[in-house]
Design a protein around this motif. Structure first.
Motif, PDB file in Angstrom:
ATOM      1  N   PHE A 140       1.083  -1.285  -0.034  1.00  0.00           N
ATOM      2  CA  PHE A 140      -0.384  -0.131   0.061  1.00  0.00           C
ATOM      3  C   PHE A 140       0.969   1.174  -0.342  1.00  0.00           C
ATOM      4  O   PHE A 140       1.065   2.032   0.741  1.00  0.00           O
ATOM      5  CB  PHE A 140      -1.003  -0.165   1.168  1.00  0.00           C
ATOM      6  N   TRP A 141       1.670   1.420  -1.132  1.00  0.00           N
ATOM      7  CA  TRP A 141       2.836   3.007  -1.022  1.00  0.00           C
ATOM      8  C   TRP A 141       2.966   2.901  -2.273  1.00  0.00           C
ATOM      9  O   TRP A 141       2.702   2.160  -3.708  1.00  0.00           O
ATOM     10  CB  TRP A 141       3.552   2.349  -0.338  1.00  0.00           C
ATOM     11  N   TRP A 142       3.626   3.638  -2.972  1.00  0.00           N
ATOM     12  CA  TRP A 142       3.279   4.777  -4.765  1.00  0.00           C
ATOM     13  C   TRP A 142       5.120   5.262  -4.954  1.00  0.00           C
ATOM     14  O   TRP A 142       5.516   5.478  -3.562  1.00  0.00           O
ATOM     15  CB  TRP A 142       3.122   5.889  -4.201  1.00  0.00           C
ATOM     16  N   GLU A 143       5.124   4.042  -6.078  1.00  0.00           N
ATOM     17  CA  GLU A 143       7.251   3.494  -6.585  1.00  0.00           C
ATOM     18  C   GLU A 143       7.212   5.317  -7.338  1.00  0.00           C
ATOM     19  O   GLU A 143       5.718   4.979  -8.791  1.00  0.00           O
ATOM     20  CB  GLU A 143       6.640   2.363  -7.026  1.00  0.00           C
ATOM     21  N   VAL A 144       7.546   6.399  -7.260  1.00  0.00           N
ATOM     22  CA  VAL A 144       7.649   7.234  -7.609  1.00  0.00           C
ATOM     23  C   VAL A 144       9.263   7.551  -8.656  1.00  0.00           C
ATOM     24  O   VAL A 144      10.274   7.140  -8.085  1.00  0.00           O
ATOM     25  CB  VAL A 144       7.686   8.827  -7.627  1.00  0.00           C
ATOM     26  N   ASN A 150      18.050   8.843 -12.971  1.00  0.00           N
ATOM     27  CA  ASN A 150      18.074   7.848 -11.636  1.00  0.00           C
ATOM     28  C   ASN A 150      17.152   8.173 -10.644  1.00  0.00           C
ATOM     29  O   ASN A 150      17.297   6.993 -10.162  1.00  0.00           O
ATOM     30  CB  ASN A 150      19.041   7.290 -11.633  1.00  0.00           C
ATOM     31  N   ALA A 151      17.077   9.320 -10.423  1.00  0.00           N
ATOM     32  CA  ALA A 151      16.071   9.439  -9.431  1.00  0.00           C
ATOM     33  C   ALA A 151      14.486   8.781  -9.114  1.00  0.00           C
ATOM     34  O   ALA A 151      13.675   8.196 -10.264  1.00  0.00           O
ATOM     35  CB  ALA A 151      15.183  11.017  -9.787  1.00  0.00           C
ATOM     36  N   VAL A 152      14.566   7.579  -8.139  1.00  0.00           N
ATOM     37  CA  VAL A 152      13.375   6.597  -7.755  1.00  0.00           C
ATOM     38  C   VAL A 152      12.927   6.975  -6.663  1.00  0.00           C
ATOM     39  O   VAL A 152      13.821   7.407  -5.043  1.00  0.00           O
ATOM     40  CB  VAL A 152      14.070   5.813  -7.822  1.00  0.00           C
ATOM     41  N   THR A 153      12.120   7.599  -6.150  1.00  0.00           N
ATOM     42  CA  THR A 153      11.460   8.095  -4.775  1.00  0.00           C
ATOM     43  C   THR A 153      10.654   7.497  -4.320  1.00  0.00           C
ATOM     44  O   THR A 153       9.421   6.491  -4.951  1.00  0.00           O
ATOM     45  CB  THR A 153      11.353   9.128  -3.802  1.00  0.00           C
ATOM     46  N   ALA A 154       9.214   7.653  -2.947  1.00  0.00           N
ATOM     47  CA  ALA A 154       8.447   6.432  -3.192  1.00  0.00           C
ATOM     48  C   ALA A 154       7.519   7.871  -1.783  1.00  0.00           C
ATOM     49  O   ALA A 154       8.556   8.123  -1.246  1.00  0.00           O
ATOM     50  CB  ALA A 154       8.637   5.184  -2.302  1.00  0.00           C
ATOM     51  N   ASN A 155       6.121   7.935  -2.267  1.00  0.00           N
ATOM     52  CA  ASN A 155       5.058   8.155  -1.377  1.00  0.00           C
ATOM     53  C   ASN A 155       5.406  10.214  -1.541  1.00  0.00           C
ATOM     54  O   ASN A 155       4.755  10.771  -1.136  1.00  0.00           O
ATOM     55  CB  ASN A 155       4.825   7.481  -0.264  1.00  0.00           C
ATOM     56  N   GLU A 156       5.841  10.546  -1.785  1.00  0.00           N
ATOM     57  CA  GLU A 156       6.157  11.979  -2.205  1.00  0.00           C
ATOM     58  C   GLU A 156       7.157  11.990  -3.270  1.00  0.00           C
ATOM     59  O   GLU A 156       7.802  11.754  -4.505  1.00  0.00           O
ATOM     60  CB  GLU A 156       7.189  12.192  -1.050  1.00  0.00           C
ATOM     61  N   VAL A 272      11.206  -5.439  -4.499  1.00  0.00           N
ATOM     62  CA  VAL A 272       9.902  -5.462  -3.577  1.00  0.00           C
ATOM     63  C   VAL A 272       8.955  -4.491  -2.830  1.00  0.00           C
ATOM     64  O   VAL A 272       7.418  -3.980  -3.188  1.00  0.00           O
ATOM     65  CB  VAL A 272       9.750  -6.630  -2.659  1.00  0.00           C
ATOM     66  N   GLY A 273       9.901  -3.739  -1.975  1.00  0.00           N
ATOM     67  CA  GLY A 273       9.012  -2.520  -1.284  1.00  0.00           C
ATOM     68  C   GLY A 273      10.020  -0.971  -1.795  1.00  0.00           C
ATOM     69  O   GLY A 273      11.475  -1.588  -2.860  1.00  0.00           O
ATOM     70  N   PRO A 274       9.791   0.005  -1.185  1.00  0.00           N
ATOM     71  CA  PRO A 274      10.198   0.776  -1.843  1.00  0.00           C
ATOM     72  C   PRO A 274      11.675   0.808  -1.420  1.00  0.00           C
ATOM     73  O   PRO A 274      12.439   0.606  -0.805  1.00  0.00           O
ATOM     74  CB  PRO A 274       9.557   2.059  -0.303  1.00  0.00           C
TER      75      PRO A 274
END
Length: 334
Positions: A140-144, A150-156, A272-274
């Motif tokens: 239950f999260w967002w991959e961005v 190469n920028a990868v973040t999560a939920n923001e 698998v996860g953020p």
């Protein structure tokens, strides 16, 4: 007044007050728009509310008049009451609803849709998207991700202010719905299909978003933040986010967390996860469920199921010393 009726009235009043108070101070609502598309949606909502209130008022007045004259036959000044009654039924029950609903449909699907939909290639240069962001929904999260970097973040999600941004959304598991109500309408995220939505912020700020389609036990805690930064600040953030994490001993993280998470520049490369390469720079954890502080991160690492029951992160056996070391390591990933 009978006691049962009094209890019912009191309970109804308390529930109504509770619902009103629950909305006070909310940071996520469509009635505080900060973009052109969201302002169009807000305008339509207020027009619909005004029309509904007017219609309700007319019906209430008719009912009140009927109750006042309940013991007196006929309508004052009207000889053929049956014809008047038929006219009221046809006018208010048939003609008015058709006109109102048709007007709303035409306004929403011809004029408003142009504001909330992604501009076409034929649009003016200033209206075309100048940045593309990919958002992948997970339970239950967002991959961005930011294509071309190469920028990868999560939920923001970070975007430059006053800049049209194309957000490509899809899901890695079940159906989700991407919604930042202060910036635009919601868009569904359907397996094996990519949809897109326009994000545009009139002024710098933090805007809360939410999954708007029930997706499982922690659907209510699948939130996100959209940060609208000044263009120069956004470019600095994107350049920094594209870099690998600062050098440090990642042995404990790789051993305990590397099977699910990535920290670029280390041997932890699982998706698998953020992605936690710069987790220390984020303001929240667990999809905006808790603040990103040392105490909260420590609690999360010790027992993620207590903090967010039903999430996909298993409980990892850690000693107190290992927990403190992991917290210090993750906080330094900025």
């Amino acid at each position: 007044m009978p006691r049962a009726r009094l209890v019912t009235l009191i309970a109804t009043g308390l529930i109504s007050i509770g619902l009103v108070v629950a909305g006070c101070g909310s940071k996520q609502h469509a009635l505080s728009p900060e973009s052109g598309p969201a302002k169009g949606i807000d305008s339509l909502w207020w027009k619909m509310l005004g029309g509904a209130a007017l219609g309700f008022g007319i019906v209430a007045l008719i009912l009140l008049a009927a109750w006042i004259r309940r013991n007196r036959p006929g309508v004052p000044g009207v000889r053929d009451g049956d014809r008047v009654a038929l006219g009221v039924v046809i006018g208010l029950g048939l003609v008015v609803p058709i006109v109102v609903l048709s007007t709303i449909f035409l306004f929403g699907n011809i004029f408003l849709i142009r504001k909330t939909t992604m501009p076409t290639a034929a649009a003016a240069a200033g209206d075309r998207p100048r940045l593309t962001v990919r958002v992948i929904g997970h339970q239950f999260w967002w991959e961005v991700r930011y294509p071309g970097t190469n920028a990868v973040t999560a939920n923001e999600i970070h975007i430059p202010v006053r800049t049209p941004v194309r957000v490509l959304v899809y899901t890695d598991d079940v159906i989700h719905s991407f919604w930042v109500p202060q910036l635009n309408r919601k868009i569904d995220m359907i397996p094996e299909q990519t949809n897109q939505v326009l994000l545009y912020a009139d002024k710098p700020g933090r805007y809360r978003g939410q999954c708007a389609e029930f997706c499982g036990l922690q659907h209510a805690h699948m939130g996100m933040y959209v940060f609208a930064d000044q263009p120069a600040a956004f470019r600095r953030w994107l350049a920094h986010e594209s870099q690998p994490a600062p050098a440090a001993d990642a042995g404990l993280f790789v051993d305990k967390c590397g099977s699910c998470h990535t920290i670029r520049g280390t041997q932890a490369t699982s998706r698998v996860g953020p992605d936690l390469t710069h987790v220390g720079s984020r303001t929240s954890l667990a999809a905006v469920t808790i603040a990103n502080t040392s105490a909260r991160m420590r609690e999360w690492l010790r027992d993620p199921q207590r903090m967010k029951p039903g999430n996909q992160m298993p409980q990892v056996r850690l000693t107190d010393a290992e927990t403190r070391k992991l917290v210090a390591y993750l906080e330094a990933r900025k």
